[in-house]
Design an enzyme around this catalytic site. Structure first.
Site, PDB file in Angstrom:
ATOM      1  CG  ASP A 289      -2.759   4.983   3.132  1.00  0.00           C
ATOM      2  OD1 ASP A 289      -2.043   3.175   2.197  1.00  0.00           O
ATOM      3  OD2 ASP A 289      -3.787   4.317   3.398  1.00  0.00           O
TER       4      ASP A 289
ATOM      5  CG  ASP B 243      -0.979  -7.582   2.037  1.00  0.00           C
ATOM      6  OD1 ASP B 243      -0.047  -6.678   1.645  1.00  0.00           O
ATOM      7  OD2 ASP B 243      -2.072  -7.133   2.513  1.00  0.00           O
TER       8      ASP B 243
ATOM      9  CD  GLU C 211      -3.305  -1.325   5.726  1.00  0.00           C
ATOM     10  OE1 GLU C 211      -2.755  -2.372   6.422  1.00  0.00           O
ATOM     11  OE2 GLU C 211      -2.670  -0.285   6.170  1.00  0.00           O
TER      12      GLU C 211
ATOM     13  CG  HIS D 285      -0.279  -0.039   2.585  1.00  0.00           C
ATOM     14  ND1 HIS D 285       0.260   1.283   2.962  1.00  0.00           N
ATOM     15  CD2 HIS D 285       0.211  -0.799   3.110  1.00  0.00           C
ATOM     16  CE1 HIS D 285       0.284   0.814   4.311  1.00  0.00           C
ATOM     17  NE2 HIS D 285       0.834  -0.461   4.665  1.00  0.00           N
TER      18      HIS D 285
HETATM   19  C1  LIG Z   1       6.813 -16.933  19.009  1.00  0.00           C
HETATM   20  C2  LIG Z   1       6.355 -15.680  18.343  1.00  0.00           C
HETATM   21  C3  LIG Z   1       7.804 -15.278  19.252  1.00  0.00           C
HETATM   22  C4  LIG Z   1       7.870 -14.063  18.952  1.00  0.00           C
HETATM   23  C5  LIG Z   1       6.711 -13.114  17.830  1.00  0.00           C
HETATM   24  C6  LIG Z   1       6.003 -12.233  18.671  1.00  0.00           C
HETATM   25  C7  LIG Z   1       5.812 -11.465  18.195  1.00  0.00           C
HETATM   26  C8  LIG Z   1       5.779 -10.666  17.169  1.00  0.00           C
HETATM   27  C9  LIG Z   1       6.457  -9.533  16.896  1.00  0.00           C
HETATM   28  C10 LIG Z   1       6.576  -8.361  16.316  1.00  0.00           C
HETATM   29  C11 LIG Z   1       5.604  -7.876  15.173  1.00  0.00           C
HETATM   30  C12 LIG Z   1       5.854  -8.355  13.583  1.00  0.00           C
HETATM   31  C13 LIG Z   1       4.931  -7.416  12.601  1.00  0.00           C
HETATM   32  C14 LIG Z   1       4.297  -6.865  12.773  1.00  0.00           C
HETATM   33  C15 LIG Z   1       4.299  -5.794  12.591  1.00  0.00           C
HETATM   34  C16 LIG Z   1       3.337  -5.225  12.146  1.00  0.00           C
HETATM   35  C17 LIG Z   1       1.952  -4.800  12.551  1.00  0.00           C
HETATM   36  C18 LIG Z   1       2.424  -5.634  10.774  1.00  0.00           C
HETATM   37  C19 LIG Z   1       0.701  -5.479   9.688  1.00  0.00           C
HETATM   38  C20 LIG Z   1       0.144  -4.396  10.119  1.00  0.00           C
HETATM   39  C21 LIG Z   1      -0.208  -3.081   9.261  1.00  0.00           C
HETATM   40  C22 LIG Z   1      -0.933  -2.056   9.654  1.00  0.00           C
HETATM   41  O1  LIG Z   1      -0.594  -0.638  10.577  1.00  0.00           O
HETATM   42  N1  LIG Z   1      -2.082  -1.323   9.687  1.00  0.00           N
HETATM   43  C23 LIG Z   1      -2.801  -1.070  10.803  1.00  0.00           C
HETATM   44  C24 LIG Z   1      -4.347  -0.798   9.352  1.00  0.00           C
HETATM   45  C25 LIG Z   1      -6.184  -0.939   9.488  1.00  0.00           C
HETATM   46  C26 LIG Z   1      -6.471  -0.020  10.260  1.00  0.00           C
HETATM   47  C27 LIG Z   1      -7.877  -0.461  10.795  1.00  0.00           C
HETATM   48  C28 LIG Z   1      -7.891  -1.216  10.036  1.00  0.00           C
HETATM   49  C29 LIG Z   1      -7.548  -2.013   9.310  1.00  0.00           C
HETATM   50  C30 LIG Z   1      -6.004  -2.119   9.319  1.00  0.00           C
HETATM   51  C31 LIG Z   1      -4.078  -1.471  11.909  1.00  0.00           C
HETATM   52  O2  LIG Z   1      -3.840  -3.051  12.095  1.00  0.00           O
HETATM   53  O3  LIG Z   1      -4.138  -0.822  12.598  1.00  0.00           O
HETATM   54 ZN   LIG Z   2       1.114  -1.354   5.957  1.00  0.00          ZN
HETATM   55 ZN   LIG Z   3       0.608   0.866   9.157  1.00  0.00          ZN
END
Ligand SMILES: CC/C=C\C/C=C\C/C=C\C/C=C\C/C=C\C/C=C\CCC(=O)N[C@@H](Cc1ccccc1)C(=O)O
Ligand SMILES: [Zn+2]
Ligand SMILES: [Zn+2]
Length: 478
Positions: free
Chosen positions: A102, A193, A166, A100
């Site tokens: 944005d 994704d 997004e 995305h």
């Molecule tokens: C045994 C495992 C051990 C350790 C791992 C533990 C946890 C994981 C660690 C870190 C996480 C890794 C990555 C996560 C990073 C970012 C999240 C991924 C994507 C999120 C995208 C995002 O920010 N989306 C927003 C936008 C949104 C708003 C409203 C509705 C839908 C989407 C969001 O989720 O708020």
């Molecule tokens: Zn994102």
């Molecule tokens: Zn984000």
């Protein structure tokens, strides 16, 4: 099937080696993308001028993508982009790469360099979107541009879907692209994704980084709690005010975590596949979750990051009340952002919340909500998962373990659940706790080397996807 017919697979034919000129051009292209402030404030308030500029910018930096005869480009919902790359073998089911354009509004204070400067300093490109998610968007088009310049023609067709909203729902971007593809009768083999990463330093006992491909993502509820009371003069206050009643309600919620769902969710699978990476005795404990499950689940609760994997979380994100210093407030409102564990549903969580609050003066209003996404396959026959695993092992040979897991945030890919059962959320980048905090925070940055590696990953992935079946299993799995 996974073990047969390996002779049909094809290793990448075109080596992922780029000239100094190409490497310079790719980092400059990313810097230019960061400089365009494509901020989404709300579904109704996007920086549309920047989004339009961003679309034009893509044409200038990826001319070959836009002029290739077997690639169709469409603008959807005014600012999202859909590329249809027609492969030479129509018998192979197409797949989709996503990203995305944005970014979230940035906190103004605390940046080492301005968030839309795209400055390169100490080997890093700085700015909003360098990890979330212009890096992926630019790397996908960059890899395709480089492949096309080497006269590559894919066997397997694929789509590139680039959403523009997004961060505020995806309703005008991803959701419209998905609806369009559905009218065209498209069914996808799999989708890749944004989402999880190669995680480094998140688990104290684990010295080596591991790749976690998200095979599900949590559901969501944005819930408004509201208390109405009769206003009046503050010099003669009632026993309770709307603020007090609401504060007590949200405090009860904060003090009462949702149930630990470790035993019923995909995280069990994550830990089982990760077990051999842990030192003794953790390796034995994690290999025998039938016995030690309760112990491990309690251990996971101790860190705020691993806690997210075992339960539905709630974050009090907004609180509004009061109109004047000497007026008893008529209304108090709070918003709670909940991320639903894959083993629960929206309805189950709402019932729990109402039981915990247990106060009829508190009104509940669901602003938006969706259930957790189904768990995509990660077995030997799961083409998307196995292609990711194969490419991770080629590009990151030092990463010995690839495991399935859940994505704690939400992604545009959820809008495509009608087109495929294989949705994989993975960024081919190392993530350390400090960079994790920079996403939606301050000082987001990507090293030039990490970005080049991301381009290389996609360059190989697209070629690997031309195989007519899933890659051979990993050596540990034979
Ligand atoms: C045994 C495992 C051990 C350790 C791992 C533990 C946890 C994981 C660690 C870190 C996480 C890794 C990555 C996560 C990073 C970012 C999240 C991924 C994507 C999120 C995208 C995002 O920010 N989306 C927003 C936008 C949104 C708003 C409203 C509705 C839908 C989407 C969001 O989720 O708020
Ligand atoms: Zn994102
Ligand atoms: Zn984000």
């Amino acid at each position: 099937k996974g073990l047969k017919g390996r002779e049909h697979q094809r290793a990448p034919q075109i080596p992922s080696q780029f000239s100094p000129g190409e490497r310079f051009a790719m980092k400059e292209a990313l810097k230019g993308a960061i400089r365009i402030p494509t901020v989404s404030f709300s579904p109704e308030n996007l920086n549309v001028t920047a989004l339009a500029e961003f679309g034009e910018y893509l044409r200038t930096v990826f001319p070959t993508v836009f002029k290739t005869s077997f690639i169709q480009h469409e603008v959807i919902g005014e600012y999202s982009h859909l590329f249809t790359v027609r492969g030479s073998d129509p018998s192979l089911q197409p797949y989709m790469l996503m990203a995305h354009s944005d970014v979230v509004p940035t906190p103004e204070e605390g940046w080492e360099v301005p968030p839309f400067s795209g400055l390169e300093r100490d080997g890093f490109i700085h700015g909003q979107g360098t990890l979330d998610n212009k890096n992926s968007l630019m790397a996908i088009l960059q890899a395709l541009e480089l492949l096309l310049n080497r006269n590559y023609i894919p066997r397997r067709s694929f789509f590139i879907a680039l959403g523009h909203d997004e961060e505020v729902s995806g309703h005008n971007g991803a959701q419209k692209i998905s609806a369009l593809l559905q009218t065209r009768g498209v069914k996808l083999a799999f989708i890749v994704d944004e989402g999880n990463f190669i995680l480094d330093g998140f688990v104290s006992y684990l010295k080596k980084p591991f790749a976690m491909i998200a095979v599900s993502e949590k559901g969501l509820i944005n819930l408004r709690l509201q208390v109405n009371m009769t206003p009046g003069h503050s010099s003669a206050p009632p026993k309770e005010t709307s603020i007090g009643v609401l504060a007590a309600a949200v405090s009860r919620l904060e003090q009462t975590p949702m149930p630990n769902m470790f035993v019923s969710g995909p995280t069990k699978m994550t830990l089982q596949e990760l077990a051999h990476e842990f030192p003794f005795p953790a390796n034995i404990i994690l290999s025998n979750l039938w016995l030690f499950g309760p112990l491990v689940s309690r251990f996971m609760e101790r860190s705020y990051i691993t806690n997210t994997l075992v339960r539905t979380t709630m974050a009090l994100t907004m609180f509004n009340a009061g109109v004047k210093v000497n007026v008893i407030p008529p209304v108090a409102q709070a918003i709670i952002n909940m991320r639903i564990h894959p083993a629960q549903t929206v309805q189950e969580v709402l019932d729990l919340v109402k039981n915990i609050v247990a106060d009829s003066r508190v009104q509940f209003h669901v602003l938006n909500a969706f259930d957790p996404l189904p768990v995509s396959p990660s077995d030997h026959q799961a083409l998307g998962y196995q292609l990711l695993r194969q490419t991770i092992q080629s590009i990151f040979p030092e990463v010995s373990t690839v495991v399935p897991g859940i994505c704690i945030g939400n992604t545009d890919s959820r809008h495509y659940a009608n087109l495929t059962t294989g949705i994989y959320r993975f960024n081919p980048l190392y993530l350390r706790p400090q960079s994790f905090r920079s996403i939606h925070g301050i000082n987001e940055k990507i090293s030039v080397q990490a970005y080049e590696t991301q381009v290389k990953f996609i360059f190989e992935f697209i070629q690997n996807a031309d195989a007519d079946q899933e890659p051979a299993p990993h050596r540990h799995e034979l």
